[in-house]
Design a protein around this motif. Structure first.
Motif, PDB file in Angstrom:
ATOM      1  N   TRP A 104       0.858  -1.185   0.000  1.00 21.82           N
ATOM      2  CA  TRP A 104       0.000   0.000   0.000  1.00 21.82           C
ATOM      3  C   TRP A 104       0.893   1.234   0.000  1.00 21.82           C
ATOM      4  O   TRP A 104       1.802   1.352   0.821  1.00 21.82           O
ATOM      5  CB  TRP A 104      -0.893   0.023   1.237  1.00 21.82           C
ATOM      6  CG  TRP A 104      -2.082  -0.884   1.123  1.00 21.82           C
ATOM      7  CD1 TRP A 104      -2.125  -2.204   1.414  1.00 21.82           C
ATOM      8  CD2 TRP A 104      -3.378  -0.517   0.680  1.00 21.82           C
ATOM      9  NE1 TRP A 104      -3.379  -2.688   1.184  1.00 21.82           N
ATOM     10  CE2 TRP A 104      -4.172  -1.686   0.729  1.00 21.82           C
ATOM     11  CE3 TRP A 104      -3.960   0.669   0.244  1.00 21.82           C
ATOM     12  CZ2 TRP A 104      -5.508  -1.702   0.361  1.00 21.82           C
ATOM     13  CZ3 TRP A 104      -5.291   0.656  -0.118  1.00 21.82           C
ATOM     14  CH2 TRP A 104      -6.049  -0.508  -0.059  1.00 21.82           C
ATOM     15  N   GLU A 105       0.610   2.149  -0.892  1.00 15.07           N
ATOM     16  CA  GLU A 105       1.346   3.415  -0.898  1.00 15.07           C
ATOM     17  C   GLU A 105       0.881   4.253   0.283  1.00 15.07           C
ATOM     18  O   GLU A 105      -0.245   4.125   0.754  1.00 15.07           O
ATOM     19  CB  GLU A 105       1.106   4.158  -2.208  1.00 15.07           C
ATOM     20  CG  GLU A 105       1.740   3.468  -3.402  1.00 15.07           C
ATOM     21  CD  GLU A 105       1.596   4.275  -4.674  1.00 15.07           C
ATOM     22  OE1 GLU A 105       1.453   5.519  -4.585  1.00 15.07           O
ATOM     23  OE2 GLU A 105       1.635   3.659  -5.745  1.00 15.07           O
ATOM     24  N   ALA A 106       1.754   5.136   0.735  1.00 16.27           N
ATOM     25  CA  ALA A 106       1.461   5.948   1.919  1.00 16.27           C
ATOM     26  C   ALA A 106       0.177   6.751   1.746  1.00 16.27           C
ATOM     27  O   ALA A 106      -0.636   6.841   2.670  1.00 16.27           O
ATOM     28  CB  ALA A 106       2.632   6.868   2.223  1.00 16.27           C
ATOM     29  N   ARG A 107      -0.032   7.317   0.586  1.00 18.24           N
ATOM     30  CA  ARG A 107      -1.241   8.136   0.382  1.00 18.24           C
ATOM     31  C   ARG A 107      -2.509   7.283   0.401  1.00 18.24           C
ATOM     32  O   ARG A 107      -3.546   7.703   0.906  1.00 18.24           O
ATOM     33  CB  ARG A 107      -1.150   8.944  -0.903  1.00 18.24           C
ATOM     34  CG  ARG A 107      -1.162   8.137  -2.164  1.00 18.24           C
ATOM     35  CD  ARG A 107      -1.129   9.032  -3.422  1.00 18.24           C
ATOM     36  NE  ARG A 107      -0.975   8.229  -4.601  1.00 18.24           N
ATOM     37  CZ  ARG A 107      -1.949   7.515  -5.158  1.00 18.24           C
ATOM     38  NH1 ARG A 107      -3.156   7.531  -4.623  1.00 18.24           N
ATOM     39  NH2 ARG A 107      -1.739   6.794  -6.223  1.00 18.24           N
ATOM     40  N   GLU A 108      -2.418   6.052  -0.107  1.00 17.45           N
ATOM     41  CA  GLU A 108      -3.579   5.157  -0.084  1.00 17.45           C
ATOM     42  C   GLU A 108      -3.908   4.753   1.349  1.00 17.45           C
ATOM     43  O   GLU A 108      -5.075   4.773   1.758  1.00 17.45           O
ATOM     44  CB  GLU A 108      -3.299   3.902  -0.914  1.00 17.45           C
ATOM     45  CG  GLU A 108      -3.123   4.160  -2.382  1.00 17.45           C
ATOM     46  CD  GLU A 108      -2.588   2.952  -3.130  1.00 17.45           C
ATOM     47  OE1 GLU A 108      -2.936   2.810  -4.310  1.00 17.45           O
ATOM     48  OE2 GLU A 108      -1.831   2.162  -2.543  1.00 17.45           O
TER      49      GLU A 108
END
Length: 141
Positions: free
Chosen positions: A25-29
């Motif tokens: 998971w990307e940080a923004r997600e």
């Protein structure tokens, strides 16, 4: 299958947990999920189950121990999303075991509880997808 307990299908939530564990998971997600009032407790709850994946990843456990860890992880993840349904299913299975009904008896007698738990975890998975994509508050209800 007659000799195995039929476990609830919580594959979507377990996939979410595996992706969280692997850092996919990307940080923004992830921030979007954590900012969402409905999904934040679920994300935090699933994080509490990650030690089971740590222990499974070491590969040092015997096959029987790995099966127990996988079961414990499934119960952990399911209980974070659907505590009441998980308790009902688990108690049903324990009751069937204590009365000597065996695996077949537990599979038949606990089918409705298992299906309710499956539906609930599917709703929780949908909530995570909605929260990740729509960035709005949604509820499991």
């Amino acid at each position: 299958m007659a000799d195995e307990l039929r476990l609830p299908d919580c594959s979507a939530l377990l996939s979410f947990e595996a992706a969280l564990y692997a850092g996919r998971w990307e940080a923004r997600e992830l921030a979007g999920l954590e900012e969402n009032r409905a999904s934040a407790p679920l994300v935090d709850g699933v994080r509490e189950c990650l030690p089971f994946l740590d222990r499974l990843a070491t590969g040092e456990n015997k096959r029987a121990d790995q099966a127990k860890l996988k079961f414990a992880n499934l119960v952990c993840v399911a209980s974070k999303a659907c505590p009441d349904e998980t308790i009902r299913w688990y108690q049903c299975v324990q009751s069937a075991a204590s009365t000597g009904a065996g695996v077949r008896g537990a599979n038949v007698g606990c089918m409705n509880a298992r299906k309710r738990l499956e539906r609930c975890t599917q709703r929780a998975s949908s909530l995570l997808v909605s929260a990740a994509l729509l960035r709005g508050d949604h509820s499991i209800e």
